[in-house]
Motif scaffolding. Structure first.
Motif, PDB file in Angstrom:
ATOM      1  N   ASP A 155       0.827  -1.150  -0.153  1.00  0.00           N
ATOM      2  CA  ASP A 155       0.165  -0.010  -0.124  1.00  0.00           C
ATOM      3  C   ASP A 155       0.802   1.222  -0.087  1.00  0.00           C
ATOM      4  N   ALA A 156       2.200   1.078  -0.166  1.00  0.00           N
ATOM      5  CA  ALA A 156       2.880   2.392  -0.537  1.00  0.00           C
ATOM      6  C   ALA A 156       2.506   3.283  -1.596  1.00  0.00           C
ATOM      7  N   VAL A 157       2.572   4.491  -1.473  1.00  0.00           N
ATOM      8  CA  VAL A 157       1.963   5.381  -2.762  1.00  0.00           C
ATOM      9  C   VAL A 157       3.139   5.319  -3.693  1.00  0.00           C
ATOM     10  N   ILE A 158       2.779   5.176  -4.990  1.00  0.00           N
ATOM     11  CA  ILE A 158       3.809   5.258  -6.051  1.00  0.00           C
ATOM     12  C   ILE A 158       3.746   6.666  -6.846  1.00  0.00           C
ATOM     13  N   ASN A 159       4.886   7.257  -6.794  1.00  0.00           N
ATOM     14  CA  ASN A 159       5.100   8.775  -7.241  1.00  0.00           C
ATOM     15  C   ASN A 159       5.498   8.631  -8.673  1.00  0.00           C
ATOM     16  N   VAL A 160       4.684   9.268  -9.534  1.00  0.00           N
ATOM     17  CA  VAL A 160       5.018   9.329 -10.984  1.00  0.00           C
ATOM     18  C   VAL A 160       4.962  10.992 -11.404  1.00  0.00           C
ATOM     19  N   LEU A 161       6.203  11.268 -12.087  1.00  0.00           N
ATOM     20  CA  LEU A 161       6.163  12.548 -12.634  1.00  0.00           C
ATOM     21  C   LEU A 161       5.850  12.831 -14.091  1.00  0.00           C
ATOM     22  N   THR A 162       5.027  13.593 -14.373  1.00  0.00           N
ATOM     23  CA  THR A 162       4.692  13.931 -15.937  1.00  0.00           C
ATOM     24  C   THR A 162       4.640  15.354 -16.265  1.00  0.00           C
ATOM     25  N   HIS A 163       4.874  15.604 -17.572  1.00  0.00           N
ATOM     26  CA  HIS A 163       5.194  16.850 -18.245  1.00  0.00           C
ATOM     27  C   HIS A 163       4.211  17.143 -19.154  1.00  0.00           C
ATOM     28  N   CYS A 164       3.747  18.442 -19.205  1.00  0.00           N
ATOM     29  CA  CYS A 164       2.520  18.799 -20.157  1.00  0.00           C
ATOM     30  C   CYS A 164       1.370  18.183 -20.129  1.00  0.00           C
ATOM     31  N   ASN A 165       0.476  17.829 -20.803  1.00  0.00           N
ATOM     32  CA  ASN A 165      -0.717  17.130 -20.772  1.00  0.00           C
ATOM     33  C   ASN A 165      -0.620  16.031 -21.906  1.00  0.00           C
ATOM     34  N   ALA A 166      -0.267  14.944 -21.345  1.00  0.00           N
ATOM     35  CA  ALA A 166      -0.642  13.787 -22.399  1.00  0.00           C
ATOM     36  C   ALA A 166      -1.539  12.749 -21.838  1.00  0.00           C
ATOM     37  N   ILE A 240       6.502   9.526 -16.541  1.00  0.00           N
ATOM     38  CA  ILE A 240       5.734   9.122 -17.717  1.00  0.00           C
ATOM     39  C   ILE A 240       5.757  10.287 -18.567  1.00  0.00           C
ATOM     40  N   VAL A 241       5.955  10.405 -19.661  1.00  0.00           N
ATOM     41  CA  VAL A 241       5.570  11.580 -20.835  1.00  0.00           C
ATOM     42  C   VAL A 241       5.002  11.028 -21.977  1.00  0.00           C
ATOM     43  N   GLY A 242       4.308  12.051 -22.908  1.00  0.00           N
ATOM     44  CA  GLY A 242       4.094  11.781 -24.203  1.00  0.00           C
ATOM     45  C   GLY A 242       4.957  12.108 -25.240  1.00  0.00           C
ATOM     46  N   SER A 243       4.484  12.073 -26.442  1.00  0.00           N
ATOM     47  CA  SER A 243       5.372  12.277 -27.582  1.00  0.00           C
ATOM     48  C   SER A 243       4.513  12.789 -28.749  1.00  0.00           C
ATOM     49  N   ASP A 244       5.398  13.789 -29.218  1.00  0.00           N
ATOM     50  CA  ASP A 244       4.675  14.358 -30.537  1.00  0.00           C
ATOM     51  C   ASP A 244       5.059  13.881 -31.981  1.00  0.00           C
ATOM     52  N   ARG A 245       6.468  13.435 -31.732  1.00  0.00           N
ATOM     53  CA  ARG A 245       7.101  12.689 -32.850  1.00  0.00           C
ATOM     54  C   ARG A 245       8.262  11.570 -32.178  1.00  0.00           C
ATOM     55  N   THR A 246       8.323  10.499 -32.583  1.00  0.00           N
ATOM     56  CA  THR A 246       9.382   9.706 -32.273  1.00  0.00           C
ATOM     57  C   THR A 246      10.059   9.000 -33.547  1.00  0.00           C
ATOM     58  N   THR A 247      11.474   9.182 -33.530  1.00  0.00           N
ATOM     59  CA  THR A 247      11.958   8.920 -34.679  1.00  0.00           C
ATOM     60  C   THR A 247      12.219   7.346 -34.852  1.00  0.00           C
ATOM     61  N   ALA A 248      12.424   6.829 -35.889  1.00  0.00           N
ATOM     62  CA  ALA A 248      12.733   5.391 -36.082  1.00  0.00           C
ATOM     63  C   ALA A 248      13.756   4.816 -34.945  1.00  0.00           C
ATOM     64  N   SER A 249      14.877   5.742 -34.649  1.00  0.00           N
ATOM     65  CA  SER A 249      15.890   5.312 -33.815  1.00  0.00           C
ATOM     66  C   SER A 249      15.500   5.704 -32.361  1.00  0.00           C
ATOM     67  N   GLY A 250      14.205   6.130 -31.888  1.00  0.00           N
ATOM     68  CA  GLY A 250      13.623   6.134 -30.852  1.00  0.00           C
ATOM     69  C   GLY A 250      13.935   7.800 -30.120  1.00  0.00           C
ATOM     70  N   ASP A 251      14.602   8.593 -30.559  1.00  0.00           N
ATOM     71  CA  ASP A 251      14.553   9.804 -30.186  1.00  0.00           C
ATOM     72  C   ASP A 251      13.174  10.360 -29.825  1.00  0.00           C
ATOM     73  N   VAL A 252      12.956  11.360 -28.996  1.00  0.00           N
ATOM     74  CA  VAL A 252      11.408  11.440 -28.540  1.00  0.00           C
ATOM     75  C   VAL A 252      11.313  13.050 -28.637  1.00  0.00           C
ATOM     76  N   CYS A 253      10.320  13.554 -29.413  1.00  0.00           N
ATOM     77  CA  CYS A 253      10.156  15.163 -29.542  1.00  0.00           C
ATOM     78  C   CYS A 253       8.863  15.154 -28.543  1.00  0.00           C
ATOM     79  N   ASN A 254       8.924  16.003 -27.578  1.00  0.00           N
ATOM     80  CA  ASN A 254       8.004  16.304 -26.862  1.00  0.00           C
ATOM     81  C   ASN A 254       7.704  17.767 -26.359  1.00  0.00           C
ATOM     82  N   LYS A 255       6.701  18.015 -25.510  1.00  0.00           N
ATOM     83  CA  LYS A 255       6.762  19.577 -25.094  1.00  0.00           C
ATOM     84  C   LYS A 255       8.183  19.927 -24.467  1.00  0.00           C
ATOM     85  N   ILE A 256       8.409  21.311 -24.798  1.00  0.00           N
ATOM     86  CA  ILE A 256       9.530  22.100 -24.258  1.00  0.00           C
ATOM     87  C   ILE A 256       9.984  21.722 -22.879  1.00  0.00           C
TER      88      ILE A 256
END
Ligand code: MRU
Length: 354
Positions: A155-166, A240-256
Motif C-alpha cells: 500500500d505504499a504510494v507510487i509517485n509518478v512525474l509527468t510533463h505537459c498534458n498527455a 512518464i511523458v507523451g510524444s509528438d514525434r518519435t524517430t525510427a531510432s527512438g529519439d522523442v520530441c515532446n513539449k519543451i
C-alpha cells in the motif's frame, strides 16, 4: 473519462448537425465548454490556437476537418488545398500528417459524390481506434506500477512525474502518459502524480491537474524547475511523458522541458518512460535533433499569462516588461535517455530493431 461525473470524449461527430463537437481547451480549467466546428477555417483555427491540442487529438481533428471540407467541394484541387492548410497549422506532431494521409488514401479513386462520406467514415475510424490504442497503452503501462509496487511496502504510494498534458484531453480518450495512471488508479494501486506546470501555456497546471482532479487521483502541481530536486530526494518512482514525434531510432520530441526532465532522471537513476501510439513514430527519420521541425509560437505566450483575477474573471496579465522573448514549443530527448516506449503493442526499448 469523467467530467463532473459524466463520461466524455474530446471530439465527436454530430451527423444531424453535420459538424464536429470539441472541448475548447483554452477555457480550462476555469470553464468547461464545448464548441462546434464546421468550416475548414474553424478547424484550422481550433488546431493552431490550441482549442484542441496533443498529437493524437490534432490528428483526429484534422481528419474530420478534411472530411467536412470535401462536403462543400470534393474536387482534387480543394482536397489538396484543405490538406495543405490543415497540415500547416502545427508542424511538429507527425499525427497530423499521418491522419491526413490516412483519409486521403481512403478516398483515393472514390467518386466525387461519395468522397466526403467515405472520408468521414475514415475519420470516425481514426477516432475510435485512438480510444482503443490509448486504452491498450494504459494496460501495458500498468505493468510498470506492479513492478514498482512489488519493491515497496504494501500500500505504499507510487509517485509518478509527468510533463505537459498527455492525458485524455490530448487524445480522444484515456490519454497516453496518463492512461497507465488511470489504469493503476482503477486497479486500486495508490498513485500520486507530480504535475509539471509546463510553461508557457501551462498544460500541466491547467489541463493535467484538472483531469486528475476530475478522476479523483492524488496529484501536486510543481513549477517546471522542481523535478530534479524531487528525484534527488527519492520522491519520484518513475517519469512518464507523451510524444509528438518519435524517430525510427527512438529519439522523442515532446513539449519543451521534457529533455531537462530526462537528464535529471538519468542522473538520479529514475526510469524515464514515453507513452505513445505507434502513429506518432516517424519512420522516415532517425536523428530527431537534426530533422524534427520545432514549432515556434507567439512570444506573447511567454511574456503574458492568463488566470483568474480576484473578482473571479479570467484575465491576461503581462509578465515581461520590454525584453525580447523566444517560444520554442518542443524539444528532443535522445533515445539514450529513454528507458522504454509504452505503445499499444507493448513496452519496447527505444531502438530501431525493437
Ligand atoms: O503543444 P501541445 O499542448 O499540443 O503539446 C502536447 C504535448 O507535448 C504532449 O505531451 C504530446 O502531444 C503527447 S499527447 C498524448
Amino acid at each position: 473519462m469523467l467530467v463532473n461525473g459524466s463520461p466524455h470524449t474530446t471530439i465527436e461527430y454530430l451527423p444531424d448537425q453535420q459538424c464536429v463537437q470539441i472541448i475548447d481547451q483554452t477555457l480550462l480549467p476555469f470553464n468547461f465548454a464545448t464548441i462546434t466546428l464546421r468550416s475548414l477555417e474553424e478547424f484550422c483555427h481550433a488546431i493552431s490556437d490550441m482549442q484542441v491540442r496533443g498529437a493524437p487529438l490534432i490528428g483526429a481533428t484534422a481528419a474530420f476537418g478534411l472530411a467536412l471540407a470535401l462536403r462543400h467541394d470534393s474536387s482534387a484541387d480543394h482536397e489538396q488545398l484543405a490538406a495543405d492548410k490543415l497540415l500547416a497549422t502545427r508542424p511538429t506532431a507527425v499525427n497530423l500528417r499521418w491522419a491526413l494521409e490516412r483519409v486521403r488514401s481512403a478516398i483515393q479513386g472514390v467518386d466525387t459524390a461519395t468522397k466526403s462520406a467515405r472520408a468521414l467514415e475514415e475519420a470516425e475510424t481514426i477516432r475510435l481506434q485512438d480510444i482503443a490504442t490509448c486504452e491498450a497503452i494504459g494496460n501495458h503501462g500498468l505493468s510498470l506500477f506492479s513492478q514498482v509496487a512489488a519493491n515497496k511496502p504494501v500500500d505504499a504510494v507510487i509517485n509518478v512525474l509527468t510533463h505537459c498534458n498527455a492525458g485524455w484531453l490530448a487524445t480522444v480518450d484515456w490519454g497516453t502518459a496518463l492512461a497507465p495512471i488511470y489504469k493503476a488508479h482503477q486497479a486500486g494501486i495508490p498513485v500520486h502524480v507530480w504535475v509539471d506546470e509546463t510553461r508557457p501555456r501551462n498544460q500541466g497546471a491547467s489541463l493535467t491537474a484538472w483531469e486528475l482532479q476530475q478522476q479523483g487521483i492524488a496529484h501536486t502541481v510543481i513549477s517546471d524547475n522542481t523535478g530534479g530536486h524531487l528525484m534527488q530526494h527519492g520522491l519520484v518512482d518513475f517519469c512518464i511523458v507523451g510524444s509528438d514525434r518519435t524517430t525510427a531510432s527512438g529519439d522523442v520530441c515532446n513539449k519543451i522541458g521534457t529533455y531537462l526532465k530526462a537528464l535529471a532522471a538519468q542522473d538520479n537513476a529514475v526510469p524515464f518512460y514515453v507513452a505513445l501510439p505507434t502513429s506518432t513514430i516517424d519512420w522516415t527519420i532517425d536523428d530527431g535533433i537534426k530533422h524534427i521541425p520545432i514549432e515556434q509560437r507567439s512570444t506573447r505566450e511567454v511574456t503574458h499569462i492568463t488566470g483568474l483575477d480576484q473578482q473571479g474573471a479570467v484575465t491576461e496579465i503581462q509578465l515581461v516588461a520590454n525584453s525580447p522573448a523566444a517560444n520554442y514549443a518542443f524539444d528532443v530527448t535522445p533515445a539514450r535517455l529513454v528507458s522504454g516506449l509504452i505503445t499499444e503493442h507493448g513496452i519496447y526499448p527505444p531502438t530501431k530493431t525493437a
